[in-house]
Design an enzyme around this catalytic site. Structure first.
Site, PDB file in Angstrom:
ATOM      1  N   LYS A 192       0.796  -1.238  -0.028  1.00  0.00           N
ATOM      2  CA  LYS A 192      -0.112   0.071   0.068  1.00  0.00           C
ATOM      3  C   LYS A 192       0.900   1.330  -0.160  1.00  0.00           C
ATOM      4  CE  LYS A 192      -1.843   2.573   2.872  1.00  0.00           C
ATOM      5  NZ  LYS A 192      -1.629   3.722   2.385  1.00  0.00           N
ATOM      6  N   GLY A 244       7.148   4.590   8.204  1.00  0.00           N
ATOM      7  CA  GLY A 244       6.238   5.767   8.231  1.00  0.00           C
ATOM      8  C   GLY A 244       6.504   6.454   9.792  1.00  0.00           C
ATOM      9  N   GLY A 249       3.699   3.457  13.705  1.00  0.00           N
ATOM     10  CA  GLY A 249       4.307   2.257  13.817  1.00  0.00           C
ATOM     11  C   GLY A 249       3.982   1.567  15.211  1.00  0.00           C
ATOM     12  N   GLU A 266      10.276   0.640  10.373  1.00  0.00           N
ATOM     13  CA  GLU A 266      11.165   1.817  10.083  1.00  0.00           C
ATOM     14  C   GLU A 266      10.426   3.330  10.327  1.00  0.00           C
ATOM     15  OE1 GLU A 266      14.329   1.195   9.329  1.00  0.00           O
ATOM     16  OE2 GLU A 266      14.124  -0.733   8.448  1.00  0.00           O
ATOM     17  N   CYS A 300      13.503  10.776   6.993  1.00  0.00           N
ATOM     18  CA  CYS A 300      13.484  10.150   8.491  1.00  0.00           C
ATOM     19  C   CYS A 300      14.696  10.279   9.205  1.00  0.00           C
ATOM     20  CB  CYS A 300      12.950   8.493   8.316  1.00  0.00           C
ATOM     21  SG  CYS A 300      13.863   7.690   7.115  1.00  0.00           S
ATOM     22  N   GLU A 397      10.238  15.268  15.830  1.00  0.00           N
ATOM     23  CA  GLU A 397      10.354  15.304  14.278  1.00  0.00           C
ATOM     24  C   GLU A 397       9.696  16.257  13.579  1.00  0.00           C
ATOM     25  OE1 GLU A 397       9.338  11.601  12.333  1.00  0.00           O
ATOM     26  OE2 GLU A 397      11.037  11.753  11.052  1.00  0.00           O
TER      27      GLU A 397
HETATM   28  P1  NAI Z   1       1.871   7.961   8.417  1.00  0.00           P
HETATM   29  O1  NAI Z   1       2.888   7.088   9.275  1.00  0.00           O
HETATM   30  O2  NAI Z   1       0.514   8.344   8.889  1.00  0.00           O
HETATM   31  O3  NAI Z   1       1.769   7.365   7.023  1.00  0.00           O
HETATM   32  C1  NAI Z   1       2.737   6.249   6.433  1.00  0.00           C
HETATM   33  C2  NAI Z   1       1.976   5.075   5.803  1.00  0.00           C
HETATM   34  O4  NAI Z   1       1.293   4.528   6.771  1.00  0.00           O
HETATM   35  C3  NAI Z   1       0.934   5.760   4.962  1.00  0.00           C
HETATM   36  O5  NAI Z   1       0.951   4.602   3.495  1.00  0.00           O
HETATM   37  C4  NAI Z   1      -0.235   5.774   5.281  1.00  0.00           C
HETATM   38  O6  NAI Z   1      -1.384   5.647   4.737  1.00  0.00           O
HETATM   39  C5  NAI Z   1      -0.252   4.277   6.433  1.00  0.00           C
HETATM   40  N1  NAI Z   1      -1.133   4.446   7.608  1.00  0.00           N
HETATM   41  C6  NAI Z   1      -1.481   5.537   8.394  1.00  0.00           C
HETATM   42  N2  NAI Z   1      -2.291   5.262   9.379  1.00  0.00           N
HETATM   43  C7  NAI Z   1      -1.906   3.794   9.483  1.00  0.00           C
HETATM   44  C8  NAI Z   1      -2.736   2.859  10.231  1.00  0.00           C
HETATM   45  N3  NAI Z   1      -3.397   2.917  11.229  1.00  0.00           N
HETATM   46  N4  NAI Z   1      -2.349   1.371   9.878  1.00  0.00           N
HETATM   47  C9  NAI Z   1      -1.760   1.055   8.812  1.00  0.00           C
HETATM   48  N5  NAI Z   1      -1.116   1.905   7.869  1.00  0.00           N
HETATM   49  C10 NAI Z   1      -1.511   3.257   8.234  1.00  0.00           C
HETATM   50  O7  NAI Z   1       2.595   9.322   8.068  1.00  0.00           O
HETATM   51  P2  NAI Z   1       1.932  10.427   7.621  1.00  0.00           P
HETATM   52  O8  NAI Z   1       0.794  10.989   8.150  1.00  0.00           O
HETATM   53  O9  NAI Z   1       2.152  10.690   6.250  1.00  0.00           O
HETATM   54  O10 NAI Z   1       2.955  11.925   8.033  1.00  0.00           O
HETATM   55  C11 NAI Z   1       2.857  12.257   9.452  1.00  0.00           C
HETATM   56  C12 NAI Z   1       4.282  12.457  10.030  1.00  0.00           C
HETATM   57  O11 NAI Z   1       4.883  11.075  10.120  1.00  0.00           O
HETATM   58  C13 NAI Z   1       5.128  13.256   9.342  1.00  0.00           C
HETATM   59  O12 NAI Z   1       5.181  14.602   9.660  1.00  0.00           O
HETATM   60  C14 NAI Z   1       6.309  12.790   9.722  1.00  0.00           C
HETATM   61  O13 NAI Z   1       6.908  13.425  11.109  1.00  0.00           O
HETATM   62  C15 NAI Z   1       6.176  11.338   9.877  1.00  0.00           C
HETATM   63  N6  NAI Z   1       6.752  10.467   8.745  1.00  0.00           N
HETATM   64  C16 NAI Z   1       7.711   9.715   9.103  1.00  0.00           C
HETATM   65  C17 NAI Z   1       8.226   9.192   8.002  1.00  0.00           C
HETATM   66  C18 NAI Z   1       9.564   8.167   7.825  1.00  0.00           C
HETATM   67  O14 NAI Z   1      10.197   7.554   7.124  1.00  0.00           O
HETATM   68  N7  NAI Z   1      10.081   8.243   9.350  1.00  0.00           N
HETATM   69  C19 NAI Z   1       7.510   9.146   6.555  1.00  0.00           C
HETATM   70  C20 NAI Z   1       6.353   9.623   6.501  1.00  0.00           C
HETATM   71  C21 NAI Z   1       5.843  10.380   7.737  1.00  0.00           C
END
Ligand code: NAI
Length: 795
Positions: A192, A244, A249, A266, A300, A397
């Site tokens: 996804k 994410g 996580g 990660e 990240c 972050e």
């Molecule tokens: P997120 O962690 O919500 O999204 C990452 C992925 O997880 C997306 O594909 C999303 O659709 C999916 N997702 C969201 N909620 C989920 C759930 N309950 N179960 C399974 N999958 C789920 O990140 P988002 O909202 O895009 O960004 C928010 C903050 O997260 C950013 O401001 C940043 O601080 C952080 N982030 C960190 C990343 C990293 O690589 N460490 C990458 C993206 C965001």
């Protein structure tokens, strides 16, 4: 502007990359994409859709399907079916498929790069020179692992069907990091992509199909977090691999607890970027550009916390500000820009709010006074200096182009500041003194350390974090193991119910004074300690005869044991030779008392004398095995196709809670504790609940074997109650729990607080006498985190 004027000012003019092909590709999909399931694009069963936007303009780019339960079901079913024959293919056949995918990426590199830049808002320079070539490199590298899988991973099989959820910051590269190893090693995938950036994943699906990838091996379901949650909760998925935010996580950790699904996370970071006073200052300034303004800081492992040696702070900041002034923010397809657009307005608002908060907390704000594009989501390169280590901008972050800076006076202070974070993803350090750099690198709590460099990645070099940055590694051999499971554990049966403690028959003479005199205390910090609650429990033979008493440990005892283990840092820094020697001593001392220990097992469990002796002999041999491994379970040196080498060093995880299985009272304990201490961990052990006396007898062996105080602490009592405290304890780095399904589920769930590593058996019994299942690398791998330290080497 005229050409003459450009010559006059010597400034850059726009150099736009053509987007004709990318727009044509989008135009072919104006009615929407659907999901990619079983080798074809299909309309969403949910009949729901959403628009995806172009961050640089805010305009709608495409219509995407929202995956619902039925879509996820269909994709998982297709993957399940395909996985069987995919895994049966010879490694060479899978290698050829991976190679075909790598070539396909290379042939369509420019189209992918342009679509990625439009969809994500990042500069074409980055997608063209980094994201796409690195993605191709991942497929090449893993084609290689598929080719040699049968010899290199002969004792493992694929995990099965893998659900992969990726973020929006490196949409195509993250796909490659996840899909390449999974497919190479014989798994099938349901991926996804992030809702903001699904386009290159869909383009990849088209390319994979054209490259002849068998239907069902790769499935892509688009949607938001709800779709992700459906995938996470699907009962026919064997593993979830997520990249994410730490928050999500944590939710996924809780959601998968007790399901038996394997999990890698990660997550986020707040990585330090340390500049010592002997650093090449200009080099370090350029490093900051790559650390925090690369990909608009939406990385990240971004070097977001600048720690600058006080003596050079003024000159460093001055040169950094000068450099900021020359950065160019602009349209993603302009080949001359350094920074593009922020992913979405919501993210822009979040960055603005955090920066305002930083200023209100006393930080000094500096933003480059440069031309900013109109419209779209753009944010200028930003520096917040004079930041307090506890302020929100130094701890949260930001995920935007915002560096926060602090100063330090000594290397010790730099290390302290660097490690003052709940994260542990990456660190970058700058010094021209090799001794200082490598000394500091060893002490940083991070999964990746770059010396005089930043944000270097390669398929052969593992990537992943410590602490709340998650667990598991992507890339290299370590990354392969995340998609494999040991053959020796296949077919393990549910553990027979633990025999209820026999009611002690209060026959006269059973409770002799000599028995009571031997009431065992707990073993904490190298000393026998009375249990905090001052309760004891009677241990009875199978026939109900009281054969001893042990202390009833409680949460306070666990906390004391954790303090003792935390303090025993010298063990983690001891030489491997030293640790090996002590394991040999323990084995030797046990050997000297083998008959006594065997008799105790017989008395507790009713085992025959022969099987009790066999257990003791196996425990002695196992101690020898880990003494042997202590100085042989070593790191490797990677030679990535970039400047320098990367040292992959296995490091102790830290303080580990161990809940021993009920069966095999001594061998079970030794099988779990020995690999942990051989690799430098300190442990808090809860021995077999029904048969704890082998563990309490073991104190005297430990005491006479030169094991430093606090390395092994033993708390007897209720396994489930004590495990609860260990799993929820924020100063425990990992928990290994062997016992009931209830125990596994509880430990995994409560571990989400600080995202500790867990190793549980889901109620499946291990044959502790079977060396293939119960000893060796399977355990050593889980006892360490690999830290990859990139160092300059050669030209
Ligand atoms: P997120 O962690 O919500 O999204 C990452 C992925 O997880 C997306 O594909 C999303 O659709 C999916 N997702 C969201 N909620 C989920 C759930 N309950 N179960 C399974 N999958 C789920 O990140 P988002 O909202 O895009 O960004 C928010 C903050 O997260 C950013 O401001 C940043 O601080 C952080 N982030 C960190 C990343 C990293 O690589 N460490 C990458 C993206 C965001």
């Amino acid at each position: 502007m005229t050409v003459a004027k450009y010559f006059d000012e010597m400034s850059y003019g726009p150099a736009p990359e053509a987007d004709t092909e990318a727009r044509e590709w989008l135009a072919r999909h104006t009615s929407g994409f659907g999901h990619f399931i079983n080798g074809a694009f299909v309309a969403s069963a949910s009949a729901r859709s959403f628009d995806t936007f172009e961050p640089a303009t805010g305009k709608v780019l495409a219509k995407l399907a929202t995956g619902g339960a039925e879509d996820v079901d269909n994709a998982v079913a297709a993957a399940r079916k395909a996985q069987v024959s995919w895994a049966r293919l010879p490694g060479h056949a899978r290698a050829r498929h991976l190679y075909a995918l790598a070539r396909m990426i290379q042939r369509h590199a420019r189209l992918i790069a342009v679509v990625e830049a439009i969809d994500n808002g990042k500069p074409i320079r980055e997608t063209r020179d980094l994201d796409v070539p690195l993605a191709a490199r991942h497929f090449y590298h893993h084609a290689g692992w598929a080719q040699i899988q049968d010899t290199e991973f002969a004792d493992h099989v694929p995990v099965g069907v893998v659900g992969q959820i990726i973020p929006w910051n490196f949409p195509f590269l993250m796909l490659a990091w996840k899909v390449a190893p999974a497919l190479a090693l014989g798994n099938a995938v349901v991926l996804k992509p992030a809702e903001f950036t699904s386009l290159t994943a869909l383009l990849f699906a088209e390319l994979a199909s054209a490259a002849g990838l068998p239907p069902g091996v790769l499935n892509i379901v688009t949607g938001d977090g709800e779709t992700g949650a459906l995938l996470v909760g699907h009962e026919d998925i064997d593993k979830i691999a997520f990249t994410g935010s730490t928050e999500v996580g944590r939710v996924i950790r809780e959601r998968t607890a007790g399901s038996g699904k394997s999990l890698t996370l990660e997550l986020g970071g707040k990585s330090p970027f340390i500049v010592f006073d002997d650093a090449d200052i200009d080099g370090a300034v350029e490093g900051v550009v790559d650390a925090i303004w690369f990909n608009q800081g939406q990385v990240c492992c971004a070097g977001s916390r600048l720690l600058v040696h006080e003596g050079i702070a003024d000159i460093f900041h001055e040169r950094l500000k000068r450099r900021m002034q020359t950065l160019r923010v602009g349209q993603p397809l302009d080949k001359c820009i350094d920074m593009g657009a922020i992913i979405a307005p919501v993210q822009l608002t979040r960055i603005e709010a955090l920066v305002n908060k930083g200023v209100s907390e006393g930080a000094t704000l500096h933003q480059a006074k440069i031309d900013m594009p109109k419209g779209g989501s753009f944010y200028p390169p930003t520096l917040l200096s004079g930041v307090q280590p506890t302020s929100i901008v130094a701890t949260e972050e930001i995920f935007g182009p915002v560096a926060v800076s602090m100063t330090f006076r000594t290397p010790e202070e730099a290390i302290q500041l660097a490690n003052h974070t709940r994260y542990g993803l990456a660190a970058s350090l700058w010094s021209e003194t090799i001794g200082l750099a490598l000394n500091v690198a060893a002490k940083l709590a991070a999964g990746v350390v770059w010396v005089n460099a930043t944000n270097l990645f390669d398929a052969a070099v593992g990537f992943g974090g410590k602490r709340e940055s998650g667990f598991g590694r992507e890339g290299g051999r370590e990354g392969c193991y995340e998609y494999l499971k040991p053959k020796a554990w296949i077919g393990r049966k549910a553990r027979p119910a633990t025999p209820a403690p026999s009611p002690v028959k209060p026959a006269a003479g059973d409770f002799t004074l000599s028995t009571i005199d031997r009431t065992a205390k707990l073993f904490i910090g190298g000393k026998q300690a009375r249990p905090d609650g001052n309760y004891s429990r009677v241990i009875a033979s199978p026939k109900g005869k009281a054969i001893g008493e042990v202390g009833e440990g409680n949460r306070k005892d666990i906390r004391n044991a954790v303090v003792a283990a935390r303090a025993a840092t010298a063990w983690s820094n001891a030489t491997a030779h030293n640790r090996a020697q002590i394991l040999y001593y323990i084995a030797e001392n046990l050997s000297g008392r083998a008959d006594e220990f065997a008799a105790r097992i017989t008395a507790m469990t009713g085992a025959s004398a022969a099987s009790a002796k066999a257990e003791i002999d196996a425990a002695i041999s196992r101690l020898f095995t880990y003494a042997a491994w202590a100085d042989k379970y070593e790191g490797v040196v990677h030679q990535p196709p970039l400047r320098g080498v990367a040292l992959a060093m296995p490091e102790a995880i830290g303080v580990v809670g161990v809940i021993c299985p009920p069966e095999a009272p001594l061998l079970g304990l030794v099988s779990l504790v020995a690999p942990l201490i051989a690799t430098g961990n300190r442990v808090v052990v809860v021995p077999s609940e029904p048969y704890p006396l082998s563990a309490t007898d073991f104190y005297s062996i430990l005491e006479t074997s030169d094991l430093p105080a606090g390395v092994v602490n033993i708390v007897t009592g209720s396994a489930i109650e004590l495990a609860k405290t260990l799993a929820a304890h924020n100063d425990v780095d990992a928990v290994w729990a062997f016992g009931s399904t209830e125990l596994s589920a509880m430990v995994e769930k409560l571990s989400s607080g600080n995202l500790k590593r867990t190793f549980v058996d889901n109620g499946k019994a291990t044959d502790w006498m079977d060396r293939a299942a119960a000893e060796g690398a399977l355990y050593l791998r889980r006892a360490v985190d690999v830290k990859n330290i990139w160092i300059p080497y050669g030209e």
